[in-house]
Motif scaffolding. Structure first.
Motif, short mmCIF file in Angstrom:
data_model
loop_
_atom_site.label_atom_id
_atom_site.label_comp_id
_atom_site.label_asym_id
_atom_site.label_seq_id
_atom_site.Cartn_x
_atom_site.Cartn_y
_atom_site.Cartn_z
N SER A 66 -1.36 10.35 -3.91
CA SER A 66 -1.53 9.74 -3.06
C SER A 66 -1.91 8.34 -4.10
CB SER A 66 -3.04 9.98 -3.66
OG SER A 66 -3.25 10.92 -2.64
N PHE A 82 1.58 6.09 -2.98
CA PHE A 82 1.01 5.85 -0.90
C PHE A 82 0.69 4.41 -1.00
CE2 PHE A 82 -0.17 6.29 2.73
CZ PHE A 82 0.56 6.77 3.84
N VAL A 83 -0.71 4.66 -2.37
CA VAL A 83 -1.71 3.80 -1.62
C VAL A 83 -0.54 2.55 -3.07
CG1 VAL A 83 -3.59 2.28 -3.56
CG2 VAL A 83 -3.89 4.64 -2.34
N THR A 123 1.26 1.25 0.62
CA THR A 123 0.71 0.68 1.53
C THR A 123 0.58 -0.79 1.22
OG1 THR A 123 -1.58 1.61 0.74
CG2 THR A 123 -0.35 3.05 1.96
N LEU A 176 3.35 5.06 6.01
CA LEU A 176 3.40 4.17 5.49
C LEU A 176 3.39 2.93 6.60
CD1 LEU A 176 3.78 2.67 3.08
CD2 LEU A 176 6.17 3.03 3.11
N SER A 202 -5.05 5.60 3.55
CA SER A 202 -4.84 5.84 3.19
C SER A 202 -4.95 7.70 3.28
CB SER A 202 -3.72 5.56 1.62
OG SER A 202 -4.62 5.33 0.55
#
Length: 548
Positions: free
Chosen positions: A369, A372-373, A376, A441, A491
């Motif tokens: 997470s 991924f944040v 993004t 993404l 996200s």
């Protein structure tokens, strides 16, 4: 001649049943003694009544049962039927009380028992070591079954390893979801088995996994609907687990004491010895291999000692440990759970902190997470710049293309973009977590980057033509900050296409623990903190770089 044979057969049957009753009479005499002892306490104000005494004195036995589990527990037209229902009625009859059936599900059955809403769980529940820490399973077990994976006949599945990357429809709160999640499958949860089978029939599920008896009765067996059994088949099964009735720990089996658990243990031994459970299973078309073996075992004097009413532990199946080793903080977490229950009346658990297997899933989800944040944010900023250049291109064709793309992307819900991207990409590439992450993404970046690009283009129109791109970005910091924050908020949605983030990890954990309230509370708190961190960090950066 035929009449004589028939009479002989009747006589032999009577002798057989007489022998069975004779062998089990001492057990039922002990049960009767417990019942009479409990009745002697009825109406006595100075005697603390345990659950067994309360049941006997009130004449009411609240039993948690399934209402949508074919052949075991079904409620139709106001009538309960099934193998477990027959067992519950027989127990109530032998206790001299009336059964009150309370519908339960895998997700709430333990909570209802602990809250005192039911006195007994008789609801297709596997004897799992983690469950045995909070409730008391009655031994011997009344059934045992494995977990089956069912798919279309042309689907080539050979074992758990072949499930990696595939979407599997599973029941919420089932013990063996842990193994499917560990195999790398994407779990789709259903709170009712009939809905899951309906989804298979309609094509919403291509692979389902559930208890073998249920899928045998409802999908693959001879009594299943023809359209299902001709199209689908059982691919493999695994993790045979004993099923047990359960009571609260305070009502557990303590030999020599008068408790609900002791009486239920005696009754189950009687039902196994007499062959009642085999007969009941045959009436409902349930596989009887386990019950036939249990009938043999409990008629063996080496398993049950009538003189002391004790049982040989080696004759009882052991609880299955699916969680593996506990974490180092598990004792503290368990104490916290008990404190919340006793002080705040909150019946919640934190399985992601007590089991090493669950903790590993949780830790991986947190790491994914956060990564991924960050990705993004970078994707949103990069695509904002790319769309800005497209909207300010020298050639009209590229400017028109930029307007069309940004208009479509800005006005499309991000969830639809994610699903569309997922369907397009997986139509020609095999699904995996990396692919899901890339699609998530890209789509979140396009959705928010298009807004950022348009904002920068509009700001550029108010500035001198010779302004550099860095100057435009400096003036559009507030707008870019809003796009970045929206990207971070979006996200978690990527979990819907299989990104193994913290939401996916907690859903996998709750799939075999049944604990959902804690799951979504933790996810909510986690993303509130992440978004707040981005808000504070972006504000600091903008204040430092804003034009003076």
């Amino acid at each position: 001649m035929k009449i004589m044979r028939l009479l002989c057969l009747v006589v032999l049957m009577q002798i057989f049943h007489f022998n069975v009753r004779a062998e089990t009479v001492p057990v039922m005499q002990e049960v009767a003694a417990h019942i009479n002892s409990a009745k002697s306490k009825c109406g006595l104000a100075n005697v603390k009544q345990d659950t067994f005494t309360q049941v006997i004195c009130s004449g009411r036995f609240d039993i948690g049962v399934r209402v949508n589990y074919s052949e075991f527990g079904v409620l139709a037209d106001g009538v309960h039927t099934g193998f477990e229902i027959d067992l519950a009625r027989r127990i109530s009859r032998d206790l001299g009380v009336s059964p009150v059936f309370v519908p339960v599900s895998p997700a709430n059955r333990i909570a209802l028992l602990l809250e005192g809403k039911v006195d007994l769980i008789l609801a297709t529940m596997g004897h799992i070591a983690s469950r045995a820490k909070v409730i008391e399973f009655i031994e011997p077990h009344y059934y045992a079954a494995g977990f089956a994976v069912v798919a279309a006949r042309d689907n080539q599945l050979t074992g758990l390893n072949s499930l990696s990357g595939k979407s599997i429809c599973v029941p919420l709160g089932s013990y063996s979801n842990a193994e499917i999640a560990a195999a790398g499958a994407k779990l789709i949860l259903f709170d009712r088995p009939d809905r899951m089978i309906g989804a298979l029939k309609l094509g919403a599920c291509s692979i389902i996994a559930h208890d073998e008896p249920l899928l045998y009765a409802g999908v693959t067996g001879p009594n299943a609907p023809r359209e299902l059994r001709e199209k689908f088949e059982q691919k493999f099964s695994y993790s045979t687990v004993p099923w047990g009735m359960a009571v609260r720990l305070s009502d557990g089996e303590t030999v020599g004491e008068e408790t609900l658990g002791v009486v239920l243990r005696l009754l189950l031994i009687h039902y196994h010895k007499s062959g009642f459970l085999v007969e009941a299973a045959n009436q409902h078309g349930i596989k009887t291999e386990f019950l036939v073996e249990q009938n043999r075992l409990w008629n063996d004097t080496s398993c049950f000692y009538p003189s002391s009413y004790e049982i040989n532990p080696s004759c009882v199946l052991a609880a299955v440990d699916l969680e593996g080793p506990a974490t180092s903080i598990a004792p503290l977490v368990i104490e916290l759970q008990k404190w919340l229950q006793s002080v705040a009346q909150l019946n919640i658990t934190f399985p992601m902190l007590t089991s090493q297997a669950s903790a590993k899933l949780f830790g991986t989800g947190l790491a994914v997470s956060l990564t991924f944040v960050m990705a993004t944010i970078l994707a949103t900023l990069f695509l904002s710049g790319l769309f800005f250049l497209l909207l300010n291109a020298r050639y009209k064709f590229f400017r028109l293309l930029g307007r069309l793309l940004t208009t479509a992307l800005m006005n499309s819900p991000v969830i639809l973009l994610l699903v569309l991207g997922y369907l397009v990409v997986t139509s020609f590439l095999p699904y995996n977590y990396w692919l899901a992450g890339t699609v998530g993404l890209l789509m979140i970046g396009l959705n928010n980057g298009s807004t950022g690009g348009v904002a920068l283009a509009e700001i550029a129109q108010t500035m001198p033509a010779e302004s550099r791109f860095s100057e435009v970005v400096a003036h559009g910091g507030v707008q870019l900050r809003a796009c970045v924050i929206n990207a971070v908020k979006a996200s978690p949605v990527a979990a819907f296409i299989g990104v193994p983030d913290v939401l996916t990890a907690l859903v996998h954990i709750s799939s075999f623990t049944g604990e959902r309230s804690t799951t979504f509370l933790i996810v909510t708190i986690f993303y509130i903190l992440v978004v707040q961190a981005v808000v504070i960090g972006s504000s600091f950066i903008i204040n430092r770089r804003a034009p003076r």
